[in-house]
Design a protein around this motif. Structure first.
Motif, PDB file in Angstrom:
ATOM      1  N   ASN A   1     -61.362  -3.927  23.909  1.00 34.91           N
ATOM      2  CA  ASN A   1     -60.937  -2.999  22.853  1.00 34.91           C
ATOM      3  C   ASN A   1     -61.169  -3.631  21.475  1.00 34.91           C
ATOM      4  O   ASN A   1     -60.315  -3.625  20.585  1.00 34.91           O
ATOM      5  CB  ASN A   1     -59.465  -2.619  23.005  1.00 34.91           C
ATOM      6  N   ALA A   2     -62.385  -4.210  21.331  1.00 35.67           N
ATOM      7  CA  ALA A   2     -62.731  -4.925  20.100  1.00 35.67           C
ATOM      8  C   ALA A   2     -63.642  -4.075  19.218  1.00 35.67           C
ATOM      9  O   ALA A   2     -64.308  -3.151  19.684  1.00 35.67           O
ATOM     10  CB  ALA A   2     -63.429  -6.243  20.437  1.00 35.67           C
ATOM     11  N   THR A   3     -63.663  -4.416  17.955  1.00 33.76           N
ATOM     12  CA  THR A   3     -64.638  -3.831  17.038  1.00 33.76           C
ATOM     13  C   THR A   3     -65.943  -4.607  17.180  1.00 33.76           C
ATOM     14  O   THR A   3     -65.940  -5.851  17.183  1.00 33.76           O
ATOM     15  CB  THR A   3     -64.147  -3.929  15.579  1.00 33.76           C
TER      16      THR A   3
ATOM     17  N   HIS B   1     -58.422  -7.775  11.172  1.00 35.07           N
ATOM     18  CA  HIS B   1     -58.433  -8.249  12.563  1.00 35.07           C
ATOM     19  C   HIS B   1     -57.844  -9.651  12.630  1.00 35.07           C
ATOM     20  O   HIS B   1     -57.847 -10.397  11.632  1.00 35.07           O
ATOM     21  CB  HIS B   1     -59.863  -8.248  13.127  1.00 35.07           C
TER      22      HIS B   1
ATOM     23  N   GLU C   1     -65.478   0.900  17.389  1.00 36.45           N
ATOM     24  CA  GLU C   1     -64.222   0.676  16.671  1.00 36.45           C
ATOM     25  C   GLU C   1     -63.165   0.146  17.638  1.00 36.45           C
ATOM     26  O   GLU C   1     -62.993   0.676  18.732  1.00 36.45           O
ATOM     27  CB  GLU C   1     -63.725   1.988  16.048  1.00 36.45           C
ATOM     28  N   GLY C   2     -62.482  -0.917  17.236  1.00 32.76           N
ATOM     29  CA  GLY C   2     -61.426  -1.476  18.059  1.00 32.76           C
ATOM     30  C   GLY C   2     -60.348  -2.087  17.195  1.00 32.76           C
ATOM     31  O   GLY C   2     -60.260  -1.813  15.990  1.00 32.76           O
ATOM     32  N   SER C   3     -59.559  -2.958  17.791  1.00 30.76           N
ATOM     33  CA  SER C   3     -58.478  -3.601  17.039  1.00 30.76           C
ATOM     34  C   SER C   3     -58.367  -5.071  17.419  1.00 30.76           C
ATOM     35  O   SER C   3     -58.880  -5.495  18.455  1.00 30.76           O
ATOM     36  CB  SER C   3     -57.144  -2.901  17.322  1.00 30.76           C
TER      37      SER C   3
ATOM     38  N   GLY D   1     -67.031  -5.788  24.166  1.00 28.47           N
ATOM     39  CA  GLY D   1     -66.148  -5.100  23.231  1.00 28.47           C
ATOM     40  C   GLY D   1     -65.387  -3.964  23.879  1.00 28.47           C
ATOM     41  O   GLY D   1     -64.199  -3.734  23.575  1.00 28.47           O
ATOM     42  N   LYS D   2     -66.021  -3.250  24.779  1.00 29.83           N
ATOM     43  CA  LYS D   2     -65.353  -2.147  25.476  1.00 29.83           C
ATOM     44  C   LYS D   2     -64.225  -2.665  26.358  1.00 29.83           C
ATOM     45  O   LYS D   2     -63.169  -2.025  26.484  1.00 29.83           O
ATOM     46  CB  LYS D   2     -66.375  -1.372  26.308  1.00 29.83           C
TER      47      LYS D   2
END
Length: 600
Positions: A509-511, A533, A485-487, A505-506
């Motif tokens: 901070n991405a989904t 998004h 889960e991210g934004s 993604g980490k």
């Protein structure tokens, strides 16, 4: 001696004794070299004498040599000025593991897939005739490649032509039996010679004036050949047949080829060779030594995707007698060896015949059976019409286990599975699954086996990072899974691209979404994330044109969603060869590629 061979002209200066020494030197070199570079060992050890003899008698590039598949052409490369580059074989920027027109003027036709040589060589021969060119065209084909239907289509055409075509059938499936002895060598030399050919044509022409005697003479000739030679199949197709002869006997090979060089009609020379000849371990297990990997100190206990498929087959067949496994001559590579031993009545190797394999599976499916075709992505291309017309159109219950999807590495463009998502996605009635690891792959096969319709599961060459994968679980059809889960940024990852997407993604901070299905797409999830998004990324190991990212783009367009989408995949060009990860990095199908796409 090898250092002094810069072109085929150099070997024409050698006598028979030196040619035989050259053959042994080539054999020793190949054994040492292929262990370092990796490549097709057994096929090349079996064709050294054939290649030397053919180059000794004929003249490339004026005469055209067309190798079937091309993975047995290493000796050809050495004799045509590429000896000093053999250490680069199958590496990025190095020599191809197959014949390649752009690599040498002596490679008259590129290869990589089976059963193409007779068609190509016939085209060259007829082209020579149209251009009033007296050059010779020689096709070199193995007995395995001869099982491909395309070979018989070409033979049928060749026998009905007057093309100056020589076909060398390299038969390495049978041992050199008693009929390949002194008498047989004598007969073959005799019937390949000019005197016999003239006598045969003149005498039959004379006897045609006396129909009864001509009919008797013709029948007697056929019976005589049937007694001392193999089947008259090729003669019935209209080709003059010669052989079989020992394909490791250089003097006999050279004499016979010199005789056949003088002829101008379609003709076939049948030679008997031993795969892996000169290396006992390869002779005893030619399948294992067909292709070898470079010597490496790295070892892994992780399962390959092919192994996972093989385990699933065995475990599922234990409780389901309607499971039928089919392979077009890729038993070991597809992980089916144990299944073959354990369930011989549920296993079918149809030979190099992808078109037949697919329609055969369709026939089985109409009888309530559940056929699973294990096939490499690059070879599925050969049965495309059958997939559409005989399977999907009838919505038959057939599972396609599509191995070697994406970039395969050192085999290069001819074996890359770069197009399957594009050519599969456009076919109605298909479900397409793309596992990201071994556990998911096992779950997908569980799902496919319990689901009606035509289902494709495509997976890469290489190993998964999950050791324990056996499960009874299934995956809901058409459902993707959010794994991070991210934004702001949402990454839609397909298949093994999930690992790189998760790493990127980490940092972003991405989904991150493991899409799992290319068809049907999880439309609801895509629309939801596109609405929440500001930027979307899709990544796949398939060409961008018509691929999974294109499917997402089509959906966004249909729904009038304007969230920017960047599609990462293979560009509109054929891939290079090299180490598998090296190629993924080259085309930025990795963490860096995703981060760059976001920042751009």
């Amino acid at each position: 001696m090898l250092n002094s061979i810069t072109s085929p002209l150099d070997i024409k200066q050698l006598d028979i004794a030196k040619l035989q020494s050259l053959a042994e030197e080539v054999r020793t070199f190949l054994i040492e070299s292929i262990q370092k570079t990796g490549g097709h060992l057994a096929p090349n050890l079996g064709t050294i004498e054939m290649t030397i003899a053919t180059h000794y008698v004929f003249d490339t590039p004026n005469d055209s040599f067309v190798f079937d598949v091309g993975h047995q052409a290493y000796t050809h490369k050495i004799l045509t000025g590429r000896f000093d580059k053999m250490h680069t074989l199958r590496q990025k920027g190095g020599l191809s593991g197959f014949t390649k027109r752009s690599e040498s003027k002596h490679d008259s036709f590129g290869a990589g897939h089976s059963s193409t040589s007779i068609s190509a060589a016939l085209g060259i021969a007829i082209g020579n005739g149209i251009n009033n060119n007296n050059s010779k065209s020689i096709a070199m084909i193995g007995d395995g490649a001869l099982t491909g239907g395309m070979s018989f289509e070409a033979l049928n055409h060749a026998g009905d032509s007057d093309a100056d075509l020589l076909i060398i059938l390299n038969d390495n499936d049978m041992s050199i039996s008693k009929n390949v002895g002194a008498m047989n060598k004598y007969l073959t030399k005799l019937i390949s010679g000019k005197v016999y050919s003239i006598m045969k044509s003149k005498s039959l022409g004379f006897l045609e004036k006396m129909p009864k005697i001509h009919k008797f003479a013709k029948r007697s000739e056929e019976h005589l050949k049937g007694m001392v030679l193999p089947s008259t199949l090729f003669e019935e197709l209209g080709l003059d047949y010669f052989g079989p002869i020992d394909g490791h006997d250089l003097p006999t090979l050279i004499q016979t080829l010199q005789n056949l060089k003088q002829q101008t009609k379609p003709r076939l020379l049948h030679i008997i060779t031993k795969k892996g000849y000169g290396l006992k371990t390869a002779e005893n297990d030619p399948c294992k030594f067909h292709s070898v990997s470079p010597i490496s100190s790295n070892s892994s206990n992780l399962p390959s995707y092919s192994t996972v498929f093989g385990v699933w087959l065995n475990n599922t067949a234990l409780h389901h007698k309607n499971l039928i496994a089919i392979t077009p001559a890729m038993c070991t590579g597809s992980g089916m060896s144990e299944f073959k031993k354990n369930y011989p009545k549920q296993y079918f190797d149809v030979g190099i015949a992808e078109q037949h394999a697919i329609t055969f599976a369709g026939g089985l499916a109409t009888q309530g059976l559940k056929p699973i075709i294990a096939i490499y992505s690059t070879f599925l291309q050969r049965g495309y019409d059958q997939l559409i017309h005989d399977i999907a159109l009838q919505n038959l219950n057939v599972i396609f286990a599509i191995d070697r999807a994406g970039l395969v590495g050192s085999d290069g463009a001819t074996h890359a599975g770069s197009f399957d998502l594009s050519f599969l996605r456009c076919i109605p009635n298909l479900t397409i699954m793309v596992p990201s690891n071994a556990m998911q792959m096992y779950q997908m096969f569980n799902t496919a086996f319990e689901t009606n319709g035509t289902i494709c599961i495509r997976y890469p060459k290489g190993t998964s990072d999950i050791k324990n994968y056996i499960t009874d679980e299934k995956i809901p059809l058409g459902k993707a899974k959010i794994i991070l889960e991210g934004s702001n940024v949402a990454i839609f990852a397909f298949g093994i691209m999930v690992k790189s997407a998760l790493t990127a993604g980490k940092k972003l901070n991405a989904t991150v979404v493991d899409m799992r299905f290319v068809k049907p797409l999880d439309k609801a999830l895509i629309i939801k994330l596109a609405s929440s998004h500001t930027k979307l990324i899709s990544i796949e190991d398939n060409v961008i044109i018509g691929g999974a990212g294109s499917a997402i783009s089509e959906l966004l367009h249909q729904k009038n969603i304007n969230t920017p989408l960047s599609i990462l995949g293979l560009q509109d060009k054929f891939s290079e060869q090299g180490e598998q990860q090296e190629l993924y990095d080259l085309y930025e199908l990795n963490e860096i590629g995703i981060i760059n796409a976001v920042h751009s």
